[in-house]
Design a protein around this motif. Structure first.
Motif, PDB file in Angstrom:
ATOM      1  N   HIS A  21     -15.474  -2.732   5.101  1.00 35.53           N
ATOM      2  CA  HIS A  21     -15.322  -4.142   4.775  1.00 35.53           C
ATOM      3  C   HIS A  21     -13.951  -4.574   5.296  1.00 35.53           C
ATOM      4  O   HIS A  21     -12.935  -3.974   4.938  1.00 35.53           O
ATOM      5  N   VAL A  22     -13.939  -5.592   6.131  1.00 34.81           N
ATOM      6  CA  VAL A  22     -12.685  -6.103   6.677  1.00 34.81           C
ATOM      7  C   VAL A  22     -12.207  -7.237   5.780  1.00 34.81           C
ATOM      8  O   VAL A  22     -12.918  -8.223   5.583  1.00 34.81           O
ATOM      9  N   THR A  23     -11.012  -7.043   5.218  1.00 35.25           N
ATOM     10  CA  THR A  23     -10.459  -8.047   4.312  1.00 35.25           C
ATOM     11  C   THR A  23      -9.068  -8.455   4.759  1.00 35.25           C
ATOM     12  O   THR A  23      -8.399  -7.751   5.512  1.00 35.25           O
ATOM     13  N   VAL A  24      -8.662  -9.609   4.262  1.00 40.37           N
ATOM     14  CA  VAL A  24      -7.317 -10.128   4.498  1.00 40.37           C
ATOM     15  C   VAL A  24      -6.673 -10.378   3.138  1.00 40.37           C
ATOM     16  O   VAL A  24      -7.365 -10.566   2.135  1.00 40.37           O
ATOM     17  N   ALA A  25      -5.358 -10.373   3.116  1.00 35.54           N
ATOM     18  CA  ALA A  25      -4.621 -10.681   1.882  1.00 35.54           C
ATOM     19  C   ALA A  25      -3.309 -11.350   2.267  1.00 35.54           C
ATOM     20  O   ALA A  25      -2.780 -11.116   3.356  1.00 35.54           O
ATOM     21  N   THR A  26      -2.790 -12.167   1.362  1.00 37.12           N
ATOM     22  CA  THR A  26      -1.490 -12.795   1.608  1.00 37.12           C
ATOM     23  C   THR A  26      -0.536 -12.489   0.469  1.00 37.12           C
ATOM     24  O   THR A  26      -0.924 -12.429  -0.701  1.00 37.12           O
ATOM     25  N   VAL A  27       0.715 -12.300   0.849  1.00 33.00           N
ATOM     26  CA  VAL A  27       1.812 -12.209  -0.109  1.00 33.00           C
ATOM     27  C   VAL A  27       2.561 -13.535   0.015  1.00 33.00           C
ATOM     28  O   VAL A  27       3.148 -13.835   1.057  1.00 33.00           O
ATOM     29  N   VAL A  28       2.485 -14.314  -1.037  1.00 33.57           N
ATOM     30  CA  VAL A  28       3.129 -15.625  -1.078  1.00 33.57           C
ATOM     31  C   VAL A  28       4.211 -15.547  -2.152  1.00 33.57           C
ATOM     32  O   VAL A  28       3.923 -15.186  -3.291  1.00 33.57           O
ATOM     33  N   VAL A  29       5.444 -15.884  -1.776  1.00 33.95           N
ATOM     34  CA  VAL A  29       6.567 -15.779  -2.708  1.00 33.95           C
ATOM     35  C   VAL A  29       7.232 -17.145  -2.845  1.00 33.95           C
ATOM     36  O   VAL A  29       7.454 -17.849  -1.859  1.00 33.95           O
ATOM     37  N   ARG A  30       7.518 -17.487  -4.109  1.00 30.00           N
ATOM     38  CA  ARG A  30       8.247 -18.726  -4.414  1.00 30.00           C
ATOM     39  C   ARG A  30       9.187 -18.428  -5.572  1.00 30.00           C
ATOM     40  O   ARG A  30       8.749 -17.945  -6.627  1.00 30.00           O
ATOM     41  N   ASP A  31      10.464 -18.687  -5.371  1.00 31.95           N
ATOM     42  CA  ASP A  31      11.464 -18.467  -6.418  1.00 31.95           C
ATOM     43  C   ASP A  31      11.398 -17.057  -7.005  1.00 31.95           C
ATOM     44  O   ASP A  31      11.498 -16.865  -8.215  1.00 31.95           O
ATOM     45  N   GLY A  32      11.187 -16.068  -6.142  1.00 35.45           N
ATOM     46  CA  GLY A  32      11.155 -14.680  -6.577  1.00 35.45           C
ATOM     47  C   GLY A  32       9.874 -14.239  -7.248  1.00 35.45           C
ATOM     48  O   GLY A  32       9.775 -13.117  -7.728  1.00 35.45           O
ATOM     49  N   ARG A  33       8.880 -15.117  -7.289  1.00 34.27           N
ATOM     50  CA  ARG A  33       7.595 -14.776  -7.924  1.00 34.27           C
ATOM     51  C   ARG A  33       6.506 -14.701  -6.864  1.00 34.27           C
ATOM     52  O   ARG A  33       6.523 -15.415  -5.866  1.00 34.27           O
ATOM     53  N   LEU A  34       5.529 -13.849  -7.137  1.00 34.52           N
ATOM     54  CA  LEU A  34       4.400 -13.622  -6.239  1.00 34.52           C
ATOM     55  C   LEU A  34       3.182 -14.404  -6.711  1.00 34.52           C
ATOM     56  O   LEU A  34       2.866 -14.407  -7.905  1.00 34.52           O
ATOM     57  N   LEU A  35       2.494 -15.026  -5.772  1.00 36.36           N
ATOM     58  CA  LEU A  35       1.246 -15.716  -6.093  1.00 36.36           C
ATOM     59  C   LEU A  35       0.121 -14.688  -6.134  1.00 36.36           C
ATOM     60  O   LEU A  35      -0.131 -13.983  -5.153  1.00 36.36           O
ATOM     61  N   LEU A  36      -0.518 -14.593  -7.286  1.00 34.17           N
ATOM     62  CA  LEU A  36      -1.613 -13.646  -7.491  1.00 34.17           C
ATOM     63  C   LEU A  36      -2.807 -14.371  -8.087  1.00 34.17           C
ATOM     64  O   LEU A  36      -2.677 -15.502  -8.566  1.00 34.17           O
ATOM     65  N   VAL A  37      -3.941 -13.699  -8.041  1.00 33.45           N
ATOM     66  CA  VAL A  37      -5.124 -14.241  -8.692  1.00 33.45           C
ATOM     67  C   VAL A  37      -5.561 -13.279  -9.775  1.00 33.45           C
ATOM     68  O   VAL A  37      -5.464 -12.060  -9.627  1.00 33.45           O
ATOM     69  N   GLU A  38      -6.026 -13.854 -10.863  1.00 32.22           N
ATOM     70  CA  GLU A  38      -6.641 -13.073 -11.921  1.00 32.22           C
ATOM     71  C   GLU A  38      -8.143 -13.231 -11.729  1.00 32.22           C
ATOM     72  O   GLU A  38      -8.655 -14.349 -11.697  1.00 32.22           O
ATOM     73  N   GLU A  39      -8.829 -12.098 -11.578  1.00 32.84           N
ATOM     74  CA  GLU A  39     -10.255 -12.097 -11.279  1.00 32.84           C
ATOM     75  C   GLU A  39     -11.039 -11.417 -12.397  1.00 32.84           C
ATOM     76  O   GLU A  39     -10.539 -10.474 -13.010  1.00 32.84           O
ATOM     77  N   ALA A  40     -12.264 -11.862 -12.586  1.00 36.52           N
ATOM     78  CA  ALA A  40     -13.183 -11.201 -13.506  1.00 36.52           C
ATOM     79  C   ALA A  40     -14.017 -10.224 -12.691  1.00 36.52           C
ATOM     80  O   ALA A  40     -14.781 -10.631 -11.816  1.00 36.52           O
ATOM     81  N   ILE A  41     -13.838  -8.915 -12.971  1.00 34.66           N
ATOM     82  CA  ILE A  41     -14.564  -7.866 -12.249  1.00 34.66           C
ATOM     83  C   ILE A  41     -15.131  -6.888 -13.266  1.00 34.66           C
ATOM     84  O   ILE A  41     -14.383  -6.326 -14.069  1.00 34.66           O
ATOM     85  N   ASP A  42     -16.424  -6.673 -13.220  1.00 35.55           N
ATOM     86  CA  ASP A  42     -17.087  -5.686 -14.084  1.00 35.55           C
ATOM     87  C   ASP A  42     -16.683  -5.818 -15.547  1.00 35.55           C
ATOM     88  O   ASP A  42     -16.374  -4.823 -16.215  1.00 35.55           O
ATOM     89  N   GLY A  43     -16.627  -7.031 -16.045  1.00 35.13           N
ATOM     90  CA  GLY A  43     -16.309  -7.264 -17.449  1.00 35.13           C
ATOM     91  C   GLY A  43     -14.832  -7.218 -17.793  1.00 35.13           C
ATOM     92  O   GLY A  43     -14.456  -7.424 -18.935  1.00 35.13           O
ATOM     93  N   GLY A  44     -13.977  -6.937 -16.818  1.00 35.47           N
ATOM     94  CA  GLY A  44     -12.533  -6.903 -17.062  1.00 35.47           C
ATOM     95  C   GLY A  44     -11.822  -7.962 -16.253  1.00 35.47           C
ATOM     96  O   GLY A  44     -12.436  -8.707 -15.483  1.00 35.47           O
TER      97      GLY A  44
END
Length: 153
Positions: A12-35
């Motif tokens: 599986h070919v995937t891409v990801a980004t590291v986005v930083v603002r004011d020392g913080r990283l932009l992340l996503v919270e995902e629902a996967i397999d009940g967690g």
């Protein structure tokens, strides 16, 4: 001659980004397999799409943030516990604008800004080990010009 055909390896070919603002990283919270897990804005490359375009698109679809790519971090190979192989192409990006009313992709609960220490504090919440590996490389200064990823025409 052996007539048994080997299964075709198709990562599986995937891409990801590291986005930083004011020392913080932009992340996503995902629902996967009940967690609930944390990931960079990331997703699959679509047909007829460049890796760079996929990274920008996935970031917008998963976070509502429009970004500009600034560097290529690296390529990462990983096999998930279920045997699924992945190739991840990771980019650094600068946040440009946010649309808080934009619906996020299915499975995405929310976008969050975390410090690297907050992200590192709970490794069990990471979607895969690639999440921290990419961030660690970024924090160590690993950046390559965007031109290192060549798009054959």
């Amino acid at each position: 001659m052996n007539d048994v055909q080997e299964p075709r390896w198709a990562p599986h070919v995937t891409v990801a980004t590291v986005v930083v603002r004011d020392g913080r990283l932009l992340l996503v919270e995902e629902a996967i397999d009940g967690g609930q897990v944390l990931n960079q804005p990331a997703g699959h490359l679509e047909p007829n799409e460049t890796l760079a375009a996929a990274a920008v698109r996935e970031t917008l679809e998963e976070t509502g943030w429009t970004v500009r790519l600034s560097a290529f971090i690296g390529t990462y190979q990983w096999t998930a516990p279920d045997g699924t192989p992945f190739l991840r192409f990771a980019y650094a990006a600068e946040p440009l604008s946010h649309d808080p009313d934009r619906p996020l992709d299915d499975g995405i609960l929310r976008a969050v800004w975390l410090t690297p220490a907050e992200l590192r504090a709970d490794p069990a919440r990471l979607r895969s080990p690639l999440v921290w590996e990419v961030v660690a490389d970024y924090l160590a200064g690993q950046r390559h010009p965007l031109s290192i990823v060549r798009e054959a025409r």
